[in-house]
Design an enzyme around this catalytic site. Structure first.
Site, PDB file in Angstrom:
ATOM      1  N   HIS A  96       0.861  -1.198   0.000  1.00  0.00           N
ATOM      2  CA  HIS A  96       0.000   0.000   0.000  1.00  0.00           C
ATOM      3  C   HIS A  96       0.887   1.235   0.000  1.00  0.00           C
ATOM      4  O   HIS A  96       1.955   1.253   0.627  1.00  0.00           O
ATOM      5  CB  HIS A  96      -0.889   0.013   1.254  1.00  0.00           C
ATOM      6  CG  HIS A  96      -2.069   0.904   1.127  1.00  0.00           C
ATOM      7  ND1 HIS A  96      -2.000   2.244   1.373  1.00  0.00           N
ATOM      8  CD2 HIS A  96      -3.347   0.652   0.753  1.00  0.00           C
ATOM      9  CE1 HIS A  96      -3.185   2.792   1.166  1.00  0.00           C
ATOM     10  NE2 HIS A  96      -4.029   1.838   0.779  1.00  0.00           N
ATOM     11  N   ASP A 135      -7.992  -5.381  -0.029  1.00  0.00           N
ATOM     12  CA  ASP A 135      -8.455  -6.251  -1.129  1.00  0.00           C
ATOM     13  C   ASP A 135      -8.077  -7.706  -0.949  1.00  0.00           C
ATOM     14  O   ASP A 135      -8.544  -8.559  -1.707  1.00  0.00           O
ATOM     15  CB  ASP A 135      -7.873  -5.737  -2.456  1.00  0.00           C
ATOM     16  CG  ASP A 135      -8.423  -4.366  -2.805  1.00  0.00           C
ATOM     17  OD1 ASP A 135      -7.637  -3.439  -3.028  1.00  0.00           O
ATOM     18  OD2 ASP A 135      -9.666  -4.227  -2.801  1.00  0.00           O
TER      19      ASP A 135
HETATM   20  C1  SDX Z   1      -6.291   0.016  -2.867  1.00  0.00           C
HETATM   21  O1  SDX Z   1      -4.493   4.501  -2.017  1.00  0.00           O
HETATM   22  C2  SDX Z   1      -5.433   3.892  -1.375  1.00  0.00           C
HETATM   23  O2  SDX Z   1      -5.820   4.271  -0.297  1.00  0.00           O
HETATM   24  C3  SDX Z   1      -6.034   2.707  -2.117  1.00  0.00           C
HETATM   25  C4  SDX Z   1      -7.027   1.860  -1.343  1.00  0.00           C
HETATM   26  C5  SDX Z   1      -8.319   2.621  -1.080  1.00  0.00           C
HETATM   27  O3  SDX Z   1      -9.054   2.220  -0.161  1.00  0.00           O
HETATM   28  O4  SDX Z   1      -8.632   3.552  -1.881  1.00  0.00           O
HETATM   29  O5  SDX Z   1      -6.458   1.442  -0.120  1.00  0.00           O
HETATM   30  C6  SDX Z   1      -7.432   0.633  -2.151  1.00  0.00           C
HETATM   31  O6  SDX Z   1      -6.051   0.360  -4.004  1.00  0.00           O
HETATM   32  C7  SDX Z   1      -5.402  -0.960  -2.146  1.00  0.00           C
HETATM   33  C8  SDX Z   1      -4.199  -1.433  -3.013  1.00  0.00           C
HETATM   34  C9  SDX Z   1      -4.690  -2.525  -3.954  1.00  0.00           C
HETATM   35  N1  SDX Z   1      -3.626  -2.886  -4.914  1.00  0.00           N
HETATM   36  C10 SDX Z   1      -2.964  -4.055  -4.824  1.00  0.00           C
HETATM   37  O7  SDX Z   1      -3.128  -4.864  -3.914  1.00  0.00           O
HETATM   38  C11 SDX Z   1      -2.005  -4.319  -5.994  1.00  0.00           C
HETATM   39  C12 SDX Z   1      -0.673  -4.871  -5.450  1.00  0.00           C
HETATM   40  N2  SDX Z   1      -0.012  -3.808  -4.740  1.00  0.00           N
HETATM   41  C13 SDX Z   1       1.007  -3.039  -5.468  1.00  0.00           C
HETATM   42  O8  SDX Z   1       0.719  -2.845  -6.817  1.00  0.00           O
HETATM   43  C14 SDX Z   1       1.474  -1.805  -4.694  1.00  0.00           C
HETATM   44  O9  SDX Z   1       1.739  -2.223  -3.427  1.00  0.00           O
HETATM   45  C15 SDX Z   1       0.584  -0.586  -4.642  1.00  0.00           C
HETATM   46  C16 SDX Z   1       0.163  -0.122  -5.983  1.00  0.00           C
HETATM   47  C17 SDX Z   1      -0.634  -0.850  -3.800  1.00  0.00           C
HETATM   48  C18 SDX Z   1       1.389   0.531  -3.956  1.00  0.00           C
HETATM   49  O10 SDX Z   1       2.420   0.862  -4.831  1.00  0.00           O
HETATM   50  P1  SDX Z   1       3.535   1.968  -4.434  1.00  0.00           P
HETATM   51  O11 SDX Z   1       3.194   2.693  -3.205  1.00  0.00           O
HETATM   52  O12 SDX Z   1       3.804   2.756  -5.663  1.00  0.00           O
HETATM   53  O13 SDX Z   1       4.744   1.076  -4.029  1.00  0.00           O
HETATM   54  P2  SDX Z   1       5.904   0.680  -4.984  1.00  0.00           P
HETATM   55  O14 SDX Z   1       5.335   0.131  -6.248  1.00  0.00           O
HETATM   56  O15 SDX Z   1       6.855   1.828  -5.076  1.00  0.00           O
HETATM   57  O16 SDX Z   1       6.565  -0.538  -4.173  1.00  0.00           O
HETATM   58  C19 SDX Z   1       7.625  -0.324  -3.277  1.00  0.00           C
HETATM   59  C20 SDX Z   1       8.431  -1.612  -3.386  1.00  0.00           C
HETATM   60  C21 SDX Z   1       8.829  -1.968  -4.830  1.00  0.00           C
HETATM   61  O17 SDX Z   1      10.017  -2.739  -4.765  1.00  0.00           O
HETATM   62  P3  SDX Z   1      11.461  -1.991  -5.000  1.00  0.00           P
HETATM   63  O18 SDX Z   1      11.359  -1.231  -6.324  1.00  0.00           O
HETATM   64  O19 SDX Z   1      11.628  -1.056  -3.815  1.00  0.00           O
HETATM   65  O20 SDX Z   1      12.470  -3.112  -5.036  1.00  0.00           O
HETATM   66  O21 SDX Z   1       7.626  -2.730  -2.947  1.00  0.00           O
HETATM   67  C22 SDX Z   1       7.415  -3.624  -4.036  1.00  0.00           C
HETATM   68  C23 SDX Z   1       7.726  -2.865  -5.311  1.00  0.00           C
HETATM   69  O22 SDX Z   1       8.160  -3.746  -6.341  1.00  0.00           O
HETATM   70  N3  SDX Z   1       6.004  -4.037  -3.988  1.00  0.00           N
HETATM   71  C24 SDX Z   1       5.569  -5.286  -4.180  1.00  0.00           C
HETATM   72  C25 SDX Z   1       4.172  -5.228  -3.986  1.00  0.00           C
HETATM   73  N4  SDX Z   1       3.806  -3.977  -3.705  1.00  0.00           N
HETATM   74  C26 SDX Z   1       4.940  -3.236  -3.702  1.00  0.00           C
HETATM   75  N5  SDX Z   1       6.210  -6.427  -4.505  1.00  0.00           N
HETATM   76  C27 SDX Z   1       5.450  -7.545  -4.625  1.00  0.00           C
HETATM   77  N6  SDX Z   1       4.103  -7.573  -4.453  1.00  0.00           N
HETATM   78  C28 SDX Z   1       3.441  -6.437  -4.127  1.00  0.00           C
HETATM   79  N7  SDX Z   1       2.108  -6.460  -3.962  1.00  0.00           N
END
Ligand code: SDX
Length: 442
Positions: A318, A376
């Site tokens: 998140h 989710d």
């Molecule tokens: C919702 O914003 C809100 O409030 C949203 C929400 C709401 O109520 O409105 O809470 C609802 O959208 C919840 C999120 C649902 N999405 C998912 O579950 C999809 C999977 N999650 C990821 O796509 C990600 O965690 C996000 C999109 C939710 C957040 O992305 P960020 O903040 O841009 O984080 P990032 O991509 O910069 O990740 C930081 C690191 C990265 O690794 P490095 O580049 O540092 O090596 O963490 C890793 C990412 O690759 N990472 C994950 C991961 N989420 C982040 N690696 C594996 N699996 C994951 N799920």
């Protein structure tokens, strides 16, 4: 327009000094503090003072507005709606009480609750012509595509509540949106099944009515299971609002141009549909089905950790929560109560999800990045147990989040600092050059 801060956003006696080490110019920018959370640097004069823009793709460290509606402490896993913890609202309120709280800022007194519930009930019907709008879609259209289209079209049917300068019309549009989303969603589901639309009933509570419009048929009386209705109501509460997430920011940006409320909510639905946002609940179920069994978890964890592999554990991570999403904990408890009520002793997907969570939370990659289950991760398992198809999961999220979007939209319009949202950029394209006739382009 002069820059005004509301009484709540206090100008602290602190400021931030920016020293341009090229020109040597020093500029000071005030720090504003709120009730909770990080203070902000007021950079509204930055470009005028320094000639610089800020650069913050994804708005990692950018506050887009002042708001009084929802506060999230991502490190502590705290979520407050108008100051009330989500755990207490999920335990003690029903969804319409949370809607009232989000819209008006206070919990309703009994007479206010009764009046509000009745007003919402009386707005649940849709203009009969809208049934023709559905018939333009293929039966296998994704329900979110139908939601985007039908909600966007509401301004063609309810033009008498599109004048955003009129507080009464804004209130009518707000009630219409909250009240009609379950009907629009239920009809999208019925249309996909080829079953007749089920009309809302004024003798049913909000979530009962929603289940009734989803699952009733003209052939027999649909019996509401009170435990399932309560679970649905709690799930709607958990999804009602969440600060300035992608879809809420979309609604605010669309609304900042003066677009009508129905068009703004349609834009929010479109943004929510993405798998990185509200579409994640559908993606979690698809992921769990792809993993299949616990023996395959290690391979998928490996894929998720591979920087060259786009696969991520859906329902994990998140932007704000770097601790458990408090909603995920309540969702997991609700999951167990729904499965118990439905006498589903064996739910392999739940077992798989809990094992995936256990393994991920012990893995350094996830621990070091503070990746936890989000709202989710478990919701899809409940929805599936309720007999809801995966394509409808994000629709349910949209039904719930509509009140958050509309509350934030109203707050944006009433904000004395409100102006059209128009971000700038760091331009790295071609410098100015002259047109070359096609005959001379080689
Ligand atoms: C919702 O914003 C809100 O409030 C949203 C929400 C709401 O109520 O409105 O809470 C609802 O959208 C919840 C999120 C649902 N999405 C998912 O579950 C999809 C999977 N999650 C990821 O796509 C990600 O965690 C996000 C999109 C939710 C957040 O992305 P960020 O903040 O841009 O984080 P990032 O991509 O910069 O990740 C930081 C690191 C990265 O690794 P490095 O580049 O540092 O090596 O963490 C890793 C990412 O690759 N990472 C994950 C991961 N989420 C982040 N690696 C594996 N699996 C994951 N799920």
């Amino acid at each position: 327009m002069s820059q005004k801060n509301s009484a709540a956003a206090k100008e602290s006696n602190k400021n931030v000094k920016v020293i341009d080490n090229v020109s040597g110019k020093e500029s000071n920018f005030p720090i504003l503090t709120g009730t909770e959370g990080a203070p902000v640097i007021d950079i509204r004069k930055l470009y005028a003072e320094t000639g610089y823009f800020t650069y913050d793709p994804g708005f990692i460290a950018t506050g887009s507005c002042e708001s009084k509606i929802t506060y999230i402490d991502g490190d502590k896993g705290i979520l407050l709606h108008r100051g009330y913890p989500i755990e207490q609202l999920a335990e003690n309120s029903d969804f319409l009480e949370v809607c009232y709280l989000l819209l008006y800022g206070e919990l309703p007194k009994q007479n206010q609750k009764t009046e509000f519930d009745r007003a919402i009930t009386l707005h649940t019907m849709l203009h009969e012509q809208i049934t023709n709008f559905y018939r333009g879609f293929r039966r296998d259209a994704h329900p979110m595509a139908i939601m985007c289209g039908v909600v966007g079209a509401l301004s063609a049917f309810y033009h008498d509540s599109t004048d955003i300068a009129d507080p009464h019309q804004r209130m009518v549009a707000s009630y219409r949106m909250v009240a009609k989303m379950p009907t629009i969603a239920g009809w999208a589901y019925k249309y996909s099944l080829g079953q007749p639309f089920v009309y809302p009933r004024n003798d049913l509570e909000f979530s009962e009515n929603f289940l009734h419009m989803m699952f009733a048929t003209p052939c027999e009386e649909y019996k509401i299971n009170p435990v399932i209705a309560k679970a649905m109501d709690r799930i709607l509460i958990l999804h009602a609002d969440h600060e300035q997430n992608a879809s809420t920011s979309t609604v605010r940006l669309a609304g900042s141009s003066g677009a009508n409320p129905f068009a703004c909510i349609s834009a929010g639905i479109a943004s929510l549909w993405g798998p990185a946002h509200g579409g994640a609940n559908e993606a979690v179920l698809n992921m769990l089905n792809e993993i299949g069994n616990k023996d395959n978890i290690a391979d998928f964890i490996k894929k998720a950790k591979d920087p060259n592999d786009p696969f991520r554990i859906m329902g994990f991570g998140h932007r704000v929560y770097k601790n458990f999403d408090p909603r995920a904990k309540i969702m997991r408890e609700t999951c167990h109560s729904v499965l118990d009520e439905l006498d589903i002793r064996e739910e392999p997907l739940l077992d798989l999800a809990m094992e995936l969570e256990r393994i991920a939370l012990e893995d350094e990659y996830f621990v070091s990045r503070k990746l936890y289950p989000n709202v989710d991760f478990y919701s899809g398992i409940i929805f599936q147990a309720l007999g809801i198809p995966t394509t409808m999961f994000t629709v349910l999220f949209a039904v719930a989040r509509t009140v958050g979007w509309i509350a934030q939209w109203n707050e944006m319009i009433e904000d004395p600092n409100q102006k059209i949202g128009r971000p700038r950029q760091l331009y790295t394209g071609s410098a100015q050059r002259d047109h070359v006739p096609i005959s001379e382009r080689g």
